[in-house]
Scaffold this motif. Structure first.
Motif, short mmCIF file in Angstrom:
data_model
loop_
_atom_site.label_atom_id
_atom_site.label_comp_id
_atom_site.label_asym_id
_atom_site.label_seq_id
_atom_site.Cartn_x
_atom_site.Cartn_y
_atom_site.Cartn_z
N LEU A 114 -16.08 32.58 4.99
CA LEU A 114 -16.36 33.20 6.29
C LEU A 114 -16.14 32.20 7.43
O LEU A 114 -15.57 32.55 8.47
N LEU A 115 -16.57 30.95 7.23
CA LEU A 115 -16.39 29.93 8.26
C LEU A 115 -14.90 29.66 8.50
O LEU A 115 -14.47 29.49 9.65
N ALA A 116 -14.12 29.64 7.42
CA ALA A 116 -12.67 29.40 7.57
C ALA A 116 -12.00 30.56 8.29
O ALA A 116 -11.18 30.37 9.19
N LEU A 117 -12.38 31.79 7.91
CA LEU A 117 -11.79 32.98 8.57
C LEU A 117 -12.20 33.04 10.03
O LEU A 117 -11.39 33.38 10.91
N THR A 118 -13.47 32.71 10.29
CA THR A 118 -13.96 32.73 11.68
C THR A 118 -13.21 31.70 12.53
O THR A 118 -12.83 31.99 13.68
N SER A 119 -12.99 30.52 11.97
CA SER A 119 -12.27 29.47 12.72
C SER A 119 -10.88 29.97 13.10
O SER A 119 -10.46 29.83 14.26
N ALA A 120 -10.16 30.55 12.13
CA ALA A 120 -8.79 31.03 12.40
C ALA A 120 -8.83 32.16 13.42
O ALA A 120 -7.94 32.27 14.28
N TRP A 121 -9.86 33.00 13.36
CA TRP A 121 -9.96 34.14 14.27
C TRP A 121 -10.24 33.67 15.70
O TRP A 121 -9.63 34.13 16.66
N VAL A 122 -11.20 32.73 15.84
CA VAL A 122 -11.55 32.22 17.18
C VAL A 122 -10.36 31.50 17.82
O VAL A 122 -10.08 31.66 19.01
N VAL A 123 -9.64 30.73 17.01
CA VAL A 123 -8.48 30.01 17.54
C VAL A 123 -7.36 30.98 17.90
O VAL A 123 -6.53 30.71 18.76
N GLY A 124 -7.34 32.14 17.26
CA GLY A 124 -6.30 33.12 17.52
C GLY A 124 -5.00 32.76 16.82
O GLY A 124 -3.91 32.83 17.39
N CYS A 125 -5.15 32.35 15.55
CA CYS A 125 -4.00 31.86 14.78
C CYS A 125 -2.94 32.91 14.53
O CYS A 125 -3.26 34.08 14.26
N HIS A 126 -1.70 32.49 14.56
CA HIS A 126 -0.61 33.28 13.99
C HIS A 126 -0.84 33.31 12.47
O HIS A 126 -1.35 32.33 11.90
N PRO A 127 -0.48 34.42 11.78
CA PRO A 127 -0.71 34.48 10.34
C PRO A 127 -0.11 33.29 9.58
O PRO A 127 -0.71 32.80 8.61
N LEU A 128 1.05 32.80 10.04
CA LEU A 128 1.67 31.66 9.37
C LEU A 128 0.81 30.40 9.54
O LEU A 128 0.63 29.63 8.58
N SER A 129 0.28 30.20 10.75
CA SER A 129 -0.61 29.05 11.00
C SER A 129 -1.87 29.18 10.14
O SER A 129 -2.38 28.19 9.61
N GLU A 130 -2.36 30.41 10.02
CA GLU A 130 -3.59 30.62 9.24
C GLU A 130 -3.37 30.27 7.77
O GLU A 130 -4.22 29.65 7.14
N VAL A 131 -2.20 30.66 7.24
CA VAL A 131 -1.91 30.33 5.84
C VAL A 131 -1.84 28.82 5.66
O VAL A 131 -2.42 28.26 4.71
N VAL A 132 -1.16 28.13 6.60
CA VAL A 132 -1.06 26.66 6.51
C VAL A 132 -2.47 26.04 6.57
O VAL A 132 -2.79 25.13 5.81
#
Ligand SMILES: [Zn+2]
Ligand SMILES: [Zn+2]
Length: 263
Positions: free
Chosen positions: A183-201
């Motif tokens: 949940l913390l990892a998903l929240t971090s990617a969501w708050v940053v507004g990651c592109h899906p590719l950045s999120e995978v990396v």
């Protein structure tokens, strides 16, 4: 969204990323939408990234040079410990992480796949921002679990069965702790507004760094030797040995700021 608001470079400077992203979207979009994909990938990625350390542990029983890299003197963990840990991980993923993430994907998340890939700069800054945010969130959560005995007993104690951790033990935690980390990892990617590719990396590097933190080796090529702002395996192993201090997962600034840093 922090990432998209702060970063606005020309999108044409990453033809390799665009080509990669186009091929992923063209062939695998249906697969990417599968609710079972996140947990399956997370488990396979963790096990795969642990494999080099299993080889090191086996080599360590016959090679003095490998043993000299170990942080704690003594024999590397036995194959039996690896096997038992693998069984516990598989059980937790099948009974908790897989159903929970499938439900999350189905009910709460509707992944979108933009046409444009991120630029290299965009990808770098988004991933770096994710790490900074995840590190801060995990520090607060980890410190809380150690400060409140109920949280420690119910959620975190299982992970501390390893006084001297090894790579696979990075995710040998209670179901609640595994889910909270996700949940913390998903929240971090969501708050940053990651592109899906950045999120995978980010998820791949996050898994790798967690494995390296627990590997039990102070390797000559480890990332913390290049970047002194990171603690690496010696820093996290001190946390497992002392049962306190060094609460942040990767960077050392929060522990230094709050007086909980042990070298
Ligand atoms: Zn702890
Ligand atoms: Zn740990």
């Amino acid at each position: 969204m922090l990432g998209t608001a702060v970063i606005n470079p020309p999108p044409t400077d990453a033809p390799v990323l665009q080509g990669l992203w186009d091929s992923v979207r063209a062939g695998q979009e249906q697969l990417l939408l599968s609710p079972y994909l996140p947990a399956s990938c997370a488990f396979l990625m963790h096990v795969t990234l642990c494999a080099p350390f299993l080889v090191l542990d086996v080599l360590g029983s016959v090679c003095q040079r490998v043993r000299s890299w170990r942080i704690e003197a003594g024999s590397p963990p036995s194959l039996r410990r690896w096997y038992d840990c693998f069984g516990r991980l598989l059980y937790r993923y099948l009974t908790t992480v897989l159903p929970a993430t499938a439900l999350f994907q189905t009910a709460l998340r509707s992944p979108t796949f933009p046409v444009q890939a991120p630029s290299c700069w965009q990808l770098f800054v988004q991933v770096f921002a994710c790490f900074l945010l995840f590190d801060a969130l995990f520090f607060i959560w980890h410190l809380s679990m150690h400060r409140f005995s109920w949280l420690y007993r119910k959620i975190h104690q299982h992970h501390h069965q390893h006084h001297i951790p090894f790579a696979l033990a990075a995710q040998d935690a209670s179901s609640a702790e595994l889910l909270s980390q996700l949940l913390l990892a998903l929240t971090s990617a969501w708050v940053v507004g990651c592109h899906p590719l950045s999120e995978v990396v980010f998820h791949i590097l996050n898994t790798w760094l967690a494995v390296e933190d627990h590997c039990g080796y102070n390797l000559p090529w480890a990332l913390h030797r290049l970047l002194p702002c990171m603690g690496g395996a010696p820093y996290h192993q001190a946390h497992h040995s002392l049962h306190s201090g060094n609460y942040a997962p990767y960077f050392t600034h929060w522990d230094k700021l709050f007086g909980t840093y042990y070298s």
